[in-house]
Design a protein around this motif. Structure first.
Motif, PDB file in Angstrom:
ATOM      1  N   TYR A 157      12.328  -9.756 -17.492  1.00 31.14           N
ATOM      2  CA  TYR A 157      12.078 -11.152 -17.140  1.00 31.14           C
ATOM      3  C   TYR A 157      11.560 -11.913 -18.364  1.00 31.14           C
ATOM      4  O   TYR A 157      10.911 -11.335 -19.254  1.00 31.14           O
ATOM      5  N   HIS A 226      12.879 -14.177  -8.762  1.00 27.15           N
ATOM      6  CA  HIS A 226      13.616 -12.925  -8.911  1.00 27.15           C
ATOM      7  C   HIS A 226      15.123 -13.157  -9.012  1.00 27.15           C
ATOM      8  O   HIS A 226      15.848 -12.267  -9.466  1.00 27.15           O
ATOM      9  N   HIS A 229      15.348 -14.204 -12.731  1.00 28.26           N
ATOM     10  CA  HIS A 229      14.592 -13.283 -13.576  1.00 28.26           C
ATOM     11  C   HIS A 229      13.737 -14.047 -14.581  1.00 28.26           C
ATOM     12  O   HIS A 229      13.675 -13.687 -15.767  1.00 28.26           O
TER      13      HIS A 229
END
Length: 656
Positions: A157, A226, A229
């Motif tokens: 990330y 998510h 990312h």
């Protein structure tokens, strides 16, 4: 937390193979004390479960793998094997959330983690299968249990938005208050916790340097997306009040008068507060030889005037010290030195030091007729006996009394001198970096050189100015030094009635990186004698170049004007320059390529009558807590007939 297991037949195969692998061998594996000599192989121990820990899945990110080792109980206690399988499983289960946290801190927010113990995998939310503890107990005293921390890291990330706001207003800071260059954290960088911590430290350092001693940096909960990312983060800063320096107390003194410590504190009440001001206090007080440690404590709140009180806590050193050193140069010869000192003679940090030096000139050349003599000769022995006394902070002021006396026999290839000298001076310290000094000096001596014998007496008034902003005396990495001196002399007997000796030397140090592993160092020196003739000036007071502290690669004091027979007679002026690149290869080893330039001249100003000589070489440094040990190999450039091909110098501290 529930941990679920599935029993796999291959686990029994792993155990059987591990047991068979030690059949016919001794009861212990060959090991090397857990990495002390290269391998990290555990030893099979009776009545315990030795195990080997490895991390799989992070071959491309060594930093993340290292962070797992830092938090892992399994890894930390690997040299203390558990007594049974139940204890080993408890270690593995406690590691699962720790490893997940470490991976989040490394920017892997979608990672999957399992720990394979003896061939069986455990993971968060799944209980261990029955029978594994019994299986592991079969390894006891017979084989090493293989333990693998298996990581599927997933995507790395990155930071999408990094916002720094004022906690009081909720808005970003004005660029004049917080320039963008202060914080290195930027968007699209890996979303690592270490980067956030570094940004918080940079913010704290910035506002503390701007006189905000109670700044607070609050990291708000990051927003994690998510799907993309990416991570959004907000750092809220409460700078706190602007403060000056308040009252400064001194504690910890036992035998040293606190007034002496206060005289070395140059900060005043109301001066702007900053970490640099505290560092300057520590450094200046540390210059008192009777003081060993200095700690500056900050108060927990401001006083009524909005200033921050400080307490300077010191520890005293043992008052007496005895030391010795050995120095060697292939051209300057060997030298021995011993000294004794008392650092607090009368309770006011007075320092009395006695020195004894002894050296031997390796050269067998005699300037008289240029003849040579082989073997040891007492004529080549030189030495010095000296005593020095420093009374700091006269009456609690910033004036210091300095008294020096010495008896010296100096032996070089081209002259011999015997001198008794004494100096009394007063030094005034304006700041820790800037001081002036004045006094009176007397000399009685005799010198013999190619220009004749000189029996002389001198009375002088030495005056000097010093500015030194470097960070460390023996190994500076930044700042510069300038020392300028001038001494008018009245001479007796063979010396000139009146003449003056002046010298100025400057050096600067520039670090190319924040860690100070690459440093450029430059030194320039100029000296001149005004008045008198060259023959009337005593030989040791003339200027010569060459040697470990001058132009390396040439013999000590071997460069300068020469007489008709080729003997060096010294000059009335001097020019020197040195250039070094100080490169640290490791924390303790460094190399230093260098070039030195210098020459002495017969006139009072460098007039080009003598060709500048150049020496170059490569040095090796071994860095210790007290300073670097120096080993320099130098060669003369355009070497002339009779000059040595190379020179080697060994000493403590940098060349300049």
């Amino acid at each position: 937390m529930l941990v679920q297991w599935r029993v796999r037949p291959r686990a029994y195969v792993y155990a059987l193979l591990a047991i068979l692998s030690v059949a016919g061998h001794d009861s212990a594996y060959s090991q090397s004390f857990f990495g002390l000599f290269g391998n990290d192989q555990p030893q099979v121990v009776a009545n315990a479960l030795s195990y080997q820990v490895t991390v799989r899945g992070l071959d491309s990110d060594k930093d993340a793998a290292a962070s797992i080792n830092d938090v892992s109980i399994l890894y930390r206690l690997r040299s203390e094997p558990p007594v049974d399988g139940d204890e080993l499983l408890r270690r593995a289960e406690s590691d699962l959330p720790r490893v997940v946290d470490a991976l989040w801190g490394s920017g892997y927010y979608a990672a999957n983690v399992s720990i394979v113990v003896g061939g069986q995998a455990i993971a968060l939310g799944r209980p261990a299968p029955a029978g594994l503890k019994v299986l592991l107990d079969r390894f006891k005293g017979r084989a090493v249990v293989p333990v693998e921390i298996v990581v599927d890291p997933g995507p790395l990330y990155t930071f999408s938005r990094v916002e720094i706001i004022d906690q009081r207003s909720g808005r970003p800071f004005d660029p004049t208050v917080l320039p963008g260059r202060v914080v290195s954290l930027k968007a699209n960088e890996p979303a690592r916790t270490a980067s956030l911590l570094a940004a918080a430290a940079q913010l704290s350092d910035h506002f503390r340097s701007r006189s905000h001693p109670f700044v607070k940096v609050i990291r708000r909960q990051p927003t994690i997306d998510h799907r993309s990312h990416q991570v959004d983060v907000v750092l809220a800063v409460d700078p706190g009040a602007v403060a000056g320096i308040g009252g400064i107390g001194v504690t910890g003194t036992r035998d040293v008068n606190p007034a002496v410590v206060r005289s070395f504190i140059y900060a005043e009440r109301g001066d702007p507060y900053s970490p640099k001001a505290l560092t300057d206090i520590r450094r200046s007080v540390s210059r008192i030889e009777a003081i060993g440690g200095v700690r500056v404590r900050e108060a927990t709140m401001l006083d009524a005037d909005g200033n921050l009180p400080l307490d300077v806590e010191v520890t005293e050193r043992p008052p007496r010290v005895l030391g010795a050193s050995v120095r060697y140069s292939t051209v300057d010869g060997p030298a021995l030195k011993a000294y004794w000192a008392h650092r607090n003679l009368f309770g006011g940090a007075e320092r009395l030091r006695l020195d004894a030096d002894l050296f031997y000139l390796l050269s067998n050349q005699n300037w008289i007729g240029g003849s040579h003599r082989g073997g040891f000769t007492p004529d080549n022995i030189g030495g010095r006996l000296a005593a020095s006394f420093v009374k700091p902070a006269l009456g609690g002021s910033r004036n210091d009394l300095l008294i020096d006396a010495s008896i010296l026999r100096e032996r070089t290839e081209f002259y011999t001198s015997n001198v008794a000298a004494a100096t009394v001076a007063i030094r005034h310290r304006f700041t820790d970096a800037f001081s002036i000094q004045g006094g009176i000096e007397g000399q009685i001596g005799q010198s013999i050189d190619p220009l004749g014998r000189n029996n002389y007496g001198l009375v002088g008034i030495p005056l000097s100015v010093t500015y030194d902003s470097t960070d460390r005396p023996l190994d500076p990495t930044r700042g510069f030094r300038v020392t300028a001196s001038f001494t008018p002399y009245h001479g007796f007997r063979d010396a000139p009635s009146f003449f003056g000796v002046g010298r100025i030397q400057a050096s600067t140090y520039y670090s190319l990186d924040d860690a100070a592993r690459y440093i450029l160092a430059v030194r320039i020196a100029f000296a001149s004698i005004a008045g008198g003739t060259l023959a009337d000036i005593p030989a040791p007071m003339r200027f010569y170049a060459g040697g470990g502290g001058s132009v390396r690669g040439y013999e000590y004091k071997s460069l300068g004007p020469r007489d008709a027979f080729g003997n060096v007679v010294g000059g009335k002026s001097l020019f020197e320059a040195s250039f070094e690149a100080r490169i640290k290869i490791t924390d303790t080893i460094g190399i230093v390529p260098f070039v030195d330039i210098g020459q002495a001249f017969a006139s009072s100003l460098p007039d080009g009558s003598e060709r500048l000589r150049i020496g170059a070489g490569l040095g090796l440094r071994y860095y210790t807590a007290i300073g670097p040990i120096r080993l320099d190999f130098a060669v003369p450039i355009a070497r002339q007939r009779g000059e040595r091909a190379y020179a080697v110098y060994v000493s403590l501290g940098q060349a300049f």
